[in-house]
Scaffold this motif. Structure first.
Motif, PDB file in Angstrom:
ATOM      1  N   LEU A 233       0.809  -1.215   0.000  1.00 44.21           N
ATOM      2  CA  LEU A 233       0.000   0.000   0.000  1.00 44.21           C
ATOM      3  C   LEU A 233       0.839   1.261   0.000  1.00 44.21           C
ATOM      4  N   THR A 234       2.096   1.156   0.372  1.00 51.15           N
ATOM      5  CA  THR A 234       2.995   2.317   0.360  1.00 51.15           C
ATOM      6  C   THR A 234       3.987   2.257  -0.793  1.00 51.15           C
ATOM      7  N   SER A 235       3.782   1.282  -1.698  1.00 51.03           N
ATOM      8  CA  SER A 235       4.748   1.070  -2.778  1.00 51.03           C
ATOM      9  C   SER A 235       4.581   2.048  -3.926  1.00 51.03           C
ATOM     10  N   GLY A 236       3.392   2.616  -4.075  1.00 51.53           N
ATOM     11  CA  GLY A 236       3.120   3.475  -5.215  1.00 51.53           C
ATOM     12  C   GLY A 236       2.800   2.706  -6.483  1.00 51.53           C
ATOM     13  N   ASN A 237       2.816   1.382  -6.430  1.00 49.86           N
ATOM     14  CA  ASN A 237       2.499   0.532  -7.581  1.00 49.86           C
ATOM     15  C   ASN A 237       0.990   0.301  -7.603  1.00 49.86           C
ATOM     16  N   HIS A 238       0.295   1.082  -8.407  1.00 48.96           N
ATOM     17  CA  HIS A 238      -1.164   1.064  -8.380  1.00 48.96           C
ATOM     18  C   HIS A 238      -1.745  -0.258  -8.872  1.00 48.96           C
ATOM     19  N   ALA A 239      -1.090  -0.884  -9.807  1.00 51.32           N
ATOM     20  CA  ALA A 239      -1.564  -2.186 -10.292  1.00 51.32           C
ATOM     21  C   ALA A 239      -1.451  -3.238  -9.195  1.00 51.32           C
ATOM     22  N   ALA A 240      -0.320  -3.210  -8.468  1.00 51.75           N
ATOM     23  CA  ALA A 240      -0.124  -4.162  -7.373  1.00 51.75           C
ATOM     24  C   ALA A 240      -1.112  -3.896  -6.244  1.00 51.75           C
ATOM     25  N   ILE A 241      -1.383  -2.618  -5.985  1.00 52.01           N
ATOM     26  CA  ILE A 241      -2.350  -2.264  -4.939  1.00 52.01           C
ATOM     27  C   ILE A 241      -3.737  -2.765  -5.309  1.00 52.01           C
ATOM     28  N   ALA A 242      -4.125  -2.554  -6.564  1.00 57.29           N
ATOM     29  CA  ALA A 242      -5.446  -3.006  -7.014  1.00 57.29           C
ATOM     30  C   ALA A 242      -5.569  -4.515  -6.898  1.00 57.29           C
ATOM     31  N   ARG A 243      -4.518  -5.223  -7.281  1.00 57.78           N
ATOM     32  CA  ARG A 243      -4.531  -6.685  -7.189  1.00 57.78           C
ATOM     33  C   ARG A 243      -4.618  -7.129  -5.727  1.00 57.78           C
ATOM     34  N   TRP A 244      -3.832  -6.491  -4.849  1.00 52.68           N
ATOM     35  CA  TRP A 244      -3.862  -6.836  -3.417  1.00 52.68           C
ATOM     36  C   TRP A 244      -5.250  -6.611  -2.828  1.00 52.68           C
ATOM     37  N   ARG A 245      -5.835  -5.484  -3.172  1.00 54.90           N
ATOM     38  CA  ARG A 245      -7.164  -5.176  -2.639  1.00 54.90           C
ATOM     39  C   ARG A 245      -8.204  -6.183  -3.115  1.00 54.90           C
ATOM     40  N   ARG A 246      -8.135  -6.556  -4.351  1.00 51.11           N
ATOM     41  CA  ARG A 246      -9.087  -7.542  -4.869  1.00 51.11           C
ATOM     42  C   ARG A 246      -8.906  -8.883  -4.150  1.00 51.11           C
ATOM     43  N   GLU A 247      -7.689  -9.300  -3.973  1.00 56.59           N
ATOM     44  CA  GLU A 247      -7.432 -10.582  -3.316  1.00 56.59           C
ATOM     45  C   GLU A 247      -7.853 -10.544  -1.847  1.00 56.59           C
ATOM     46  N   GLN A 248      -7.603  -9.407  -1.189  1.00 62.55           N
ATOM     47  CA  GLN A 248      -8.027  -9.289   0.199  1.00 62.55           C
ATOM     48  C   GLN A 248      -9.555  -9.308   0.319  1.00 62.55           C
ATOM     49  N   SER A 249     -10.215  -8.681  -0.629  1.00 59.28           N
ATOM     50  CA  SER A 249     -11.673  -8.697  -0.650  1.00 59.28           C
ATOM     51  C   SER A 249     -12.203 -10.117  -0.836  1.00 59.28           C
ATOM     52  N   LEU A 250     -11.584 -10.847  -1.756  1.00 63.57           N
ATOM     53  CA  LEU A 250     -11.979 -12.239  -1.983  1.00 63.57           C
ATOM     54  C   LEU A 250     -11.729 -13.092  -0.751  1.00 63.57           C
TER      55      LEU A 250
END
Length: 293
Positions: A233-250
Motif C-alpha cells: 500500500l505504500t509502494s506506489g504501484n497502483h496495479a499491485a495495490i489493485a490486485r492486493w485489494r481484490r485478493e483481500q476482498s476475496l
C-alpha cells in the motif's frame, strides 16, 4: 428525494436525521425529511393506535383506521383509493382477500404506479418482508418519494398492507419498533444519492457494492505499536495495490460470507484470476501432508 415516516414515536428520528450525513444531505437540498405522529389521526382522548387482536392472543395490534387516515392526509385520498381498488380487484370475489396473506410481501406487485420512481412509494418493515440488501437500497434510492409506515406492539392490522409497495425485513430478529429498522434502511438508501457523500467514489467502492466484502483499509501512521501497514500500500504501484485489494476482498468474503462468493460465481462476476486465487485459499485435502493418496 422526499422521505416521510409515520409512527407513534416520531421524535426517535431527531438525533439520526439531525446529525452527520443525514443533516448534510438536508442542508444540501438533496433530501427532505418529515416525521409524522400517527397519534395526530386518532379520535379518542387517549390517542389510541392499538387494540386487542381478534381471535385472542397476547399483545396488541396497531389499528388500521388511524393509518389509513394519516396516509390519506399525507398522500391524498385518491392515492389511497387507487391502492384499495387495486387490492380489491386482485382479491377473492366479494371483497378483500380471504386468505391469511393479503399482499405479495416484498412487492412491486399490484399497484400500477409501483414501477414509477416519481409516484410515492410506501415502505413497511416486517418479518415477512423481503430481506434487505445493498441492491434493495439501490432500488429505494431511485425513488423520488418514500413513506415509511412503522409498526409497533404485536404487529399491524393485516388490511394496512394493501397500501404497501415494499415490505422489508432486516433479518431474523425482533426490534422494539419499526422506527429503528426504518432508520437503517433510510441511511442505506440516502448515502447512495449523488452528492450526499463527501468523496465521489464513496458509495462505489464499499462492501457489497461489488457483491463482496470490502478490503482492509489503513491510514497514518504506517507503524502503530508494531502493527505495520502492508508494504504494497505504500509502494506506489497502483496495479499491485489493485490486485492486493481484490485478493483481500476475496479472502475476507470467502472466510466470512462464502454465500456471497457463491452468488458472485453464479452471476459470472469472478474473473479467472479471482477463481485461481480462491483455489489457493482452499485447505489441502486431508492426509496430503502424509502423502496419502
Amino acid at each position: 428525494m422526499l422521505i416521510e415516516t409515520l409512527s407513534t414515536f416520531p421524535h426517535m428520528y431527531d438525533s439520526v436525521m439531525g446529525e452527520s450525513m443525514m443533516k448534510r444531505a438536508q442542508e444540501k437540498g438533496i433530501l427532505e425529511f418529515r416525521a409524522h405522529d400517527l397519534r395526530d389521526w386518532t379520535h379518542d382522548r387517549h390517542r389510541t393506535t392499538d387494540d386487542d387482536p381478534y381471535g385472542g392472543g397476547a399483545g396488541l395490534v396497531m389499528k388500521c383506521d388511524p393509518i389509513f387516515e394519516a396516509v390519506e392526509a399525507i398522500l391524498g385520498k385518491e392515492f389511497v383509493e387507487a391502492k384499495l381498488a387495486s387490492a380489491m380487484g386482485e382479491s377473492a370475489p366479494g371483497g378483500l382477500a380471504s386468505s391469511s396473506t393479503m399482499v405479495e410481501f416484498g412487492g412491486d406487485a399490484g399497484c400500477p404506479d409501483r414501477a414509477s420512481s416519481a409516484a410515492p412509494q410506501i415502505v413497511f418493515l416486517a418479518p415477512q418482508g423481503r430481506p434487505f440488501d445493498d441492491a434493495y437500497a439501490d432500488k429505494l434510492a431511485a425513488a423520488d418519494h418514500l413513506l415509511f409506515i412503522c409498526g409497533h406492539y404485536e404487529g399491524i392490522d393485516e388490511r394496512v398492507y394493501t397500501l404497501a409497495d415494499h415490505v422489508i425485513s432486516l433479518g431474523d430478529y425482533v426490534l422494539t419498533s419499526g422506527e429503528l429498522a426504518s432508520m437503517v434502511v433510510i441511511d442505506a438508501a440516502v448515502r447512495k444519492l449523488p452528492g450526499v457523500l463527501g468523496a465521489a467514489e464513496g458509495p462505489v467502492d464499499e462492501s457489497f457494492t461489488s457483491g463482496l466484502l470490502e478490503y482492509p483499509q489503513y491510514t497514518r501512521p504506517a507503524d502503530f505499536r508494531g502493527m505495520r501497514v502492508p508494504e504494497v500500500l505504500t509502494s506506489g504501484n497502483h496495479a499491485a495495490i489493485a490486485r492486493w485489494r481484490r485478493e483481500q476482498s476475496l479472502a475476507r468474503t470467502a472466510a466470512a460470507r462464502p454465500d456471497l462468493i457463491a452468488a458472485a460465481e453464479a452471476a459470472g462476476r469472478l474473473t479467472p484470476a479471482d477463481q485461481k486465487f480462491l483455489k489457493l485459499l482452499e485447505p489441502a485435502p486431508t492426509g496430503a501432508a502424509e502423502g496419502v493418496s
